[in-house]
Design an enzyme around this catalytic site. Structure first.
Site, PDB file in Angstrom:
ATOM      1  N   PRO A   1     -12.342 -52.587  -6.961  1.00 13.15           N
ATOM      2  CG  PRO A   1     -10.129 -52.103  -7.975  1.00 13.15           C
ATOM      3  CD  PRO A   1     -11.174 -51.895  -6.640  1.00 13.15           C
TER       4      PRO A   1
ATOM      5  N   GLY B   1      -8.435 -57.479  -1.722  1.00 12.79           N
ATOM      6  CA  GLY B   1      -7.726 -57.081  -0.675  1.00 12.79           C
ATOM      7  C   GLY B   1      -8.371 -56.294   0.613  1.00 12.79           C
ATOM      8  CG  LEU B   2      -9.006 -52.346  -1.344  1.00 10.47           C
ATOM      9  CD1 LEU B   2      -9.365 -51.594  -2.064  1.00 10.47           C
ATOM     10  CD2 LEU B   2      -8.038 -52.390  -0.192  1.00 10.47           C
ATOM     11  N   GLY B   3     -11.154 -55.604   1.427  1.00  9.37           N
ATOM     12  CA  GLY B   3     -12.318 -56.173   2.914  1.00  9.37           C
ATOM     13  C   GLY B   3     -13.569 -56.161   1.732  1.00  9.37           C
TER      14      GLY B   3
ATOM     15  CB  SER C   1     -15.341 -61.474   1.434  1.00  7.28           C
ATOM     16  OG  SER C   1     -14.082 -60.588   2.591  1.00  7.28           O
ATOM     17  CB  ALA C   2     -15.834 -57.947   5.597  1.00  6.20           C
ATOM     18  CB  ALA C   3     -17.771 -54.371   2.515  1.00  7.61           C
TER      19      ALA C   3
ATOM     20  CG  ASP D   1     -10.870 -57.839   6.164  1.00  8.86           C
ATOM     21  OD1 ASP D   1     -10.448 -57.440   7.031  1.00  8.86           O
ATOM     22  OD2 ASP D   1     -10.556 -58.119   5.812  1.00  8.86           O
TER      23      ASP D   1
HETATM   24  O1  PMV Z   1      -6.049 -59.285   2.671  1.00 13.55           O
HETATM   25  P1  PMV Z   1      -6.672 -59.275   3.893  1.00 13.55           P
HETATM   26  O2  PMV Z   1      -6.965 -57.624   4.020  1.00 13.55           O
HETATM   27  O3  PMV Z   1      -7.153 -60.490   4.101  1.00 13.55           O
HETATM   28  O4  PMV Z   1      -5.892 -59.216   4.945  1.00 13.55           O
HETATM   29  C1  PMV Z   1      -5.030 -60.060   5.704  1.00 13.55           C
HETATM   30  C2  PMV Z   1      -4.485 -59.757   7.012  1.00 13.55           C
HETATM   31  C3  PMV Z   1      -3.526 -60.744   7.875  1.00 13.55           C
HETATM   32  O5  PMV Z   1      -3.107 -59.952   8.703  1.00 13.55           O
HETATM   33  C4  PMV Z   1      -2.719 -61.356   6.879  1.00 13.55           C
HETATM   34  C5  PMV Z   1      -4.827 -61.946   7.873  1.00 13.55           C
HETATM   35  C6  PMV Z   1      -5.867 -61.629   9.545  1.00 13.55           C
HETATM   36  O6  PMV Z   1      -6.643 -62.864   8.984  1.00 13.55           O
HETATM   37  O7  PMV Z   1      -5.536 -60.773  10.342  1.00 13.55           O
END
Ligand code: PMV
Length: 303
Positions: free
Chosen positions: A86, A90-92, A94-96, A137
């Site tokens: 999904p 929060g699993l990255g 955008s970078a992928a 990421d």
């Molecule tokens: O939710 P994510 O995967 O974007 O992780 C954020 C991680 C933080 O440490 C809160 C922010 C960062 O830029 O490292």
């Protein structure tokens, strides 16, 4: 037509503390985003996607712009995106999607790009779109494997581990990373004498976890301590806590939120209890995904 892919990621240790210079451990997962690139006669950019990664595809647009200027060619492109996890969870994603777009374009144009440049450009895309982003990421999705991230030096070191099965529990909505990072910063400004030791302790957990991982030892206990500290700095949520406790009850050796918190995902280290843990998370209303840490980072796909 050229096609490339790059994996999603989970943060095992060090989220939030990494913003203040402490190390983090993050790993690529065996779920990927695939991007195809094809030249169009129309001369403009067209993007199609099975699921929208982000409103209006800002990452893809920026990745196309930076790739074109890096490669010295500007062509009309049709970009297609498919995802196995999904987006915006929060699993990255955008970078992928950024890294696989850049790799697909360089492949289409017959130009090679080394992984260092790929990670650097991917990180630039994230910074331009979000305003700020750590190298975590972009590095993980480019190089793959499990990485020890040193934010102050902007370097990563691979951690050698065997099979590392993890259950991810997704809440179905994303916490606002920017907002949560600001919240922690404010809390730290109001209570420096309390927050600084907590953040330093998170860094120590990460350093110790690296050693345990390299020795093949259990990291569950350290995940549980880290979860407690993440709760203490205000980035937990009732939902995440429910999944974390359910996972532990079902036999996980440790469980914690991963990434920014507030929503998004948690992870459980389950050592043979993956099915029970996944079921327990689903019983609490989460979407459970069983993942393995994948050695493979960004790669060119056969068409
Ligand atoms: O939710 P994510 O995967 O974007 O992780 C954020 C991680 C933080 O440490 C809160 C922010 C960062 O830029 O490292």
């Amino acid at each position: 037509m050229a096609k490339a892919s790059a994996p999603g990621k989970i943060i095992f240790f060090g989220e939030h503390a990494v913003v203040f210079g402490e190390p983090a451990i993050a790993g690529a997962i065996d779920k990927r985003i695939y991007v195809s690139a094809e030249e169009t006669r129309a001369g403009k950019l067209e993007i199609s996607s099975s699921e929208e990664i982000s409103d209006g595809h800002p990452y893809v647009k920026k990745a196309v712009e930076l790739a074109s200027s890096f490669l010295g060619e500007d062509r009309g492109l049709e970009i297609g995106i498919e995802t196995e996890f999904p987006p915006a969870s929060g699993l990255g994603s955008s970078a992928a999607v950024s890294v696989s777009t850049i790799l697909a374009i360089s492949t289409l144009l017959g130009k090679s790009i080394d992984k260092k440049d790929l990670a650097r450009l991917g990180h630039q895309v994230e910074k331009k779109v979000q305003g700020a982003a750590s190298i975590t990421d972009a590095s993980v999705t480019t190089f793959g494997g499990l990485l020890f991230v040193k934010p102050l030096l902007e370097t990563v070191e691979p951690i050698e581990v065997g099979k590392l099965p993890v259950v991810v529990g997704y809440t179905g909505h994303l916490g606002e990373t920017k907002e949560l990072v600001r919240k922690v910063k404010n809390l730290k400004e109001r209570n420096p004498e309390i927050m600084e030791p907590i953040i330093r302790t998170m860094g120590r957990i990460t350093v110790k976890a690296r050693r345990l991982l390299e020795e093949g030892e259990d990291i569950g206990e350290l995940m549980d301590i880290n979860q407690g500290l993440l709760e203490s700095i205000g980035v937990g949520s009732a939902e995440l806590s429910r999944y974390v406790h359910a996972a532990r009850r079902a036999g996980a050796s440790g469980a914690k939120l991963t990434g920014a918190g507030g929503g998004g995902c948690m992870i459980a280290y389950s050592r043979g209890k993956e099915s029970d843990v996944a079921r327990a998370i689903e019983d609490e209303g989460g979407l459970a995904m069983r993942v393995l840490i994948s050695r493979e980072g960004a790669r060119v796909e056969k068409k």
